[in-house]
Structure formats: C-alpha cells, structure tokens
Design a protein around this motif. Structure first.
Motif, short mmCIF file in Angstrom:
data_model
loop_
_atom_site.label_atom_id
_atom_site.label_comp_id
_atom_site.label_asym_id
_atom_site.label_seq_id
_atom_site.Cartn_x
_atom_site.Cartn_y
_atom_site.Cartn_z
N PRO A 1 49.33 37.00 12.64
CA PRO A 1 48.66 38.20 13.17
C PRO A 1 49.67 39.29 13.47
O PRO A 1 50.82 39.03 13.83
CB PRO A 1 48.00 37.68 14.44
CG PRO A 1 48.79 36.48 14.83
CD PRO A 1 49.26 35.86 13.56
N ALA A 2 49.22 40.52 13.30
CA ALA A 2 50.08 41.68 13.59
C ALA A 2 49.49 42.44 14.77
O ALA A 2 49.17 41.84 15.79
CB ALA A 2 50.23 42.55 12.35
N ASP A 3 49.31 43.73 14.65
CA ASP A 3 48.80 44.56 15.74
C ASP A 3 47.28 44.64 15.64
O ASP A 3 46.74 45.51 14.95
CB ASP A 3 49.41 45.96 15.69
CG ASP A 3 50.92 45.91 15.81
OD1 ASP A 3 51.41 45.05 16.55
OD2 ASP A 3 51.60 46.73 15.16
N GLY A 4 46.59 43.75 16.30
CA GLY A 4 45.13 43.79 16.31
C GLY A 4 44.52 42.93 15.23
O GLY A 4 45.21 42.41 14.35
N ASP B 1 42.81 43.71 12.66
CA ASP B 1 42.70 44.29 11.32
C ASP B 1 44.04 44.44 10.61
O ASP B 1 44.15 45.16 9.62
CB ASP B 1 42.00 45.66 11.39
CG ASP B 1 40.57 45.54 11.89
OD1 ASP B 1 39.92 44.54 11.56
OD2 ASP B 1 40.12 46.45 12.61
N ARG B 2 45.05 43.75 11.14
CA ARG B 2 46.37 43.80 10.50
C ARG B 2 46.97 42.40 10.49
O ARG B 2 46.91 41.68 11.49
CB ARG B 2 47.32 44.76 11.22
CG ARG B 2 46.92 46.23 11.14
CD ARG B 2 47.95 47.11 11.85
NE ARG B 2 49.21 47.15 11.14
CZ ARG B 2 49.48 47.98 10.14
NH1 ARG B 2 48.56 48.84 9.73
NH2 ARG B 2 50.66 47.97 9.56
N THR C 1 50.47 40.09 8.80
CA THR C 1 51.70 40.05 7.98
C THR C 1 51.71 38.72 7.24
O THR C 1 51.20 37.71 7.74
CB THR C 1 52.96 40.17 8.84
OG1 THR C 1 52.99 39.11 9.79
CG2 THR C 1 52.99 41.51 9.56
N THR D 1 52.45 43.39 4.32
CA THR D 1 51.58 43.87 5.39
C THR D 1 50.19 44.09 4.82
O THR D 1 50.02 44.79 3.82
CB THR D 1 52.11 45.18 5.99
OG1 THR D 1 53.44 44.98 6.46
CG2 THR D 1 51.23 45.65 7.13
#
Length: 343
Positions: A32-35, A37-38, A40, A64
């Motif tokens: 998981p990235a920022d939130g 909807d993102r 990696t 990404t």
C-alpha cells in the motif's frame, strides 16, 4: 493487478522501441502507498529479444499504480536496482541489420548509422572465430556520454574517451553469449569511419569469445585478440596501429613485461599503450605460429580446467604446449617486436 501488468508487458515493443521482444513481469509484490487508491509494486521485468538473447534480460522494477474512474493504471515505472534499461532513458527506436540489431533513442544519433558497421563486424569476427557463436550482434546507442555511464553504472568522468564497452545482459548467467555492445556516442562520433569499424569489431570479438573467456584469462590476451581481429587485413603497419607505444619506444621507454590487468582500467595512465602492447603480442603469435594457433591458445587458456591454478603458471604451461615457448621466452620475443617499433 497481474492482468494489468501482463497487458503492459505485451505492449512493451510499442513503448520501448524493441523489435521482436517478448516480455513479462514476475515475482510481483504489492504494497500500500498513500491511501486506498495508490499501490507500489516490486517486480522483475523479463525481456527476451528473439534471435539475440539466449537468456532473458532481467530488470528489477519499481512500479507506482493508481486507481481512478477507469480502474487501475501504471503511473510510473523505473529501475529498482542495477543499470536502467535503455528505454528508461527516453523514447526508443531500433534499426535492424542482416546480422545486428541497434537499439537507440529518439533524441540521440540515428541507430541506422551503426547497422553497416555492425554487420561488417560480425563477418570479420566469424572469419576468425568460426561459427561457435550466434553470429549476431546487439548494440545499444544512448543519446550522450552521461547516459552511456548510467547504462554501465559508472562515473561519467571515468568513461570519457571510451568509445564502446561489451556488457552482459542484465540478469543473465555468467559466460552467456547474450552479451551486447554499449556505444558511447560522443567518443564514438569523434572517430573516423575506420576507427569506428575497429571499435565495433573489437567489441564483437568479445561477444564471440565470451564463452571461452574466464576470470583467469589475462587481459593482455583477451584485449589483444579483440584488437588483432579488428585490425586483421587492415593493411595498417605496426607503427600505425601502435602510435603511442611507438612514441614511447622512440623516447627510450620500453615495457619490461606484458601488461597487467590493472593497466586496462578506465582512465588508467598508459591505457592506450596497454592495448597496443596486447595487439602486438597477439599479432606476433598470428604471424609466427599462425592465426589458428592464436585461436587455439585462447580457447585453451579459457578451458574449464583452469579453476584454482595459478594464472601465470597456467599461461606459461599453455604457451609451451601450444607454441613451444614459455611465458618468459614469449615475453622476450614480444619485447623484441616492441623495440622494432623504433623503426
């Protein structure tokens, strides 16, 4: 997500400029990235160019992914470790030849300019080394010297003046014939047409002899056979081929021994003389004992039974077996050739 990357891999030839390439992503790990909807992703991009790669090229990638109204898409992809792929440096284009494929960049020199040189190099190398190699050459042509250094993971200052280098396909096993030649467009562009042919034929020789080259092969021999193959039938005299060495001889500076491996390091003082000394050593073998003996000696030195044997002792033994003269005696014969450059 796997389906998205599989589709991206299928479209790789269109966005990378590759011809005849097969690609796939493997070992996918999502984070998981920022939130929500993102994401990696870590993955390996595996690429194989038909007719040129015996083993796939493996590029560790960092990807990404973002989700919008249309679903998930790739926002960014870049190299995670190791050298970048050529197409990471910009839009790519290709130029195929009869026996070579040139990969270039849209913003750099036209790859078509290397095709004839590459095809001639393959023919020249095969005339000496036969059909024990694929007889095809893959050349990469970045846009500038800085990109050349990036593809080699090196300091640009250390590669200034180096016209081309042979490298192994990323991720391929050692001793693979899937090697390719990376060209420095700035240094290469300053050469004459003859000089460019010599450089590419030299590097093509390294590709052809890779399966016979080992860690214990002296660089004076591996670089010497490459230069000897490149200059073969050129009609150039020893003084024309060895101008820096000839100037040293005129000034009374004669080498006492064959060049050491460290003498060939990028940026080393006297590197030009080291290459010229190597050529002279291999030319001596080819003239005195014949080209077939030179090829046989090279292959004998690179045979699998050399593991653990002292390199100098091994070279001495194989020189005696192949030429009837040991390393010390050969060195004296070679020094006489060097001294003869005084003219």
């Amino acid at each position: 997500m796997a389906g998205l990357l599989a589709e991206r891999a299928r479209s790789l030839p269109s966005w990378s400029g590759l011809t005849g390439a097969e690609a796939a992503y493997r070992n996918l790990v999502l984070s998981p990235a920022d939130g929500p909807d993102r994401l990696t992703a870590a993955a390996e991009l595996v690429v194989r160019i038909a007719g040129y790669d015996e083993y796939p090229e493996v590029y560790p990638r960092r990807i990404t992914l973002v989700r919008d109204a249309g679903g998930w898409r790739v926002e960014r992809e870049e190299s995670a470790s190791g050298p970048p792929a050529l197409w990471d440096l910009g839009p790519a284009r290709t130029a195929p030849g009869a026996h070579c494929l040139v990969l270039g960049l849209a913003e750099g020199p036209a790859p078509s300019g290397l095709v004839e040189v590459g095809d001639r190099a393959v023919a020249a190398v095969s005339a000496v080394w036969g059909d024990d190699w694929p007889g095809r050459l893959l050349l990469e042509l970045p846009a500038d010297e800085a990109q050349f250094a990036r593809l080699l993971e090196g300091d640009p200052a250390g590669w200034t003046g180096m016209a081309a280098v042979t490298v192994a396909a990323p991720g391929a096993p050692r001793r693979t014939p899937a090697d390719r030649v990376v060209v420095n467009p700035e240094a290469f562009g300053r050469l004459s047409g003859f000089g460019r042919q010599v450089v590419v034929t030299h590097e093509a020789t390294h590709v052809a002899t890779r399966a016979d080259t080992r860690a214990w092969t002296p660089l004076w021999l591996s670089e010497g056979v490459a230069d000897w193959t490149a200059y073969r039938d050129s009609g150039r005299s020893p003084r024309q081929i060895s101008p820096e060495l000839a100037r040293d001889v005129e000034a009374g500076r004669l080498p006492s021994a064959l060049p050491a491996d460290r003498d060939y390091a990028a940026g080393a003082t006297g590197i030009a003389q080291a290459y010229e000394q190597s050529w002279l050593a291999c030319d001596l073998i080819a003239r005195r004992w014949g080209p077939e003996r030179l090829v046989a000696l090279y292959r004998a030195v690179g045979a699998d039974d050399g593991q653990g044997e002292d390199r100098e002792r091994r070279t001495d033994r194989l020189l005696r077996a192949g030429l009837g003269v040991g390393l010390d005696g050969f060195t004296e014969l070679w020094r006489a050739e060097v001294e003869a450059l005084k003219g």
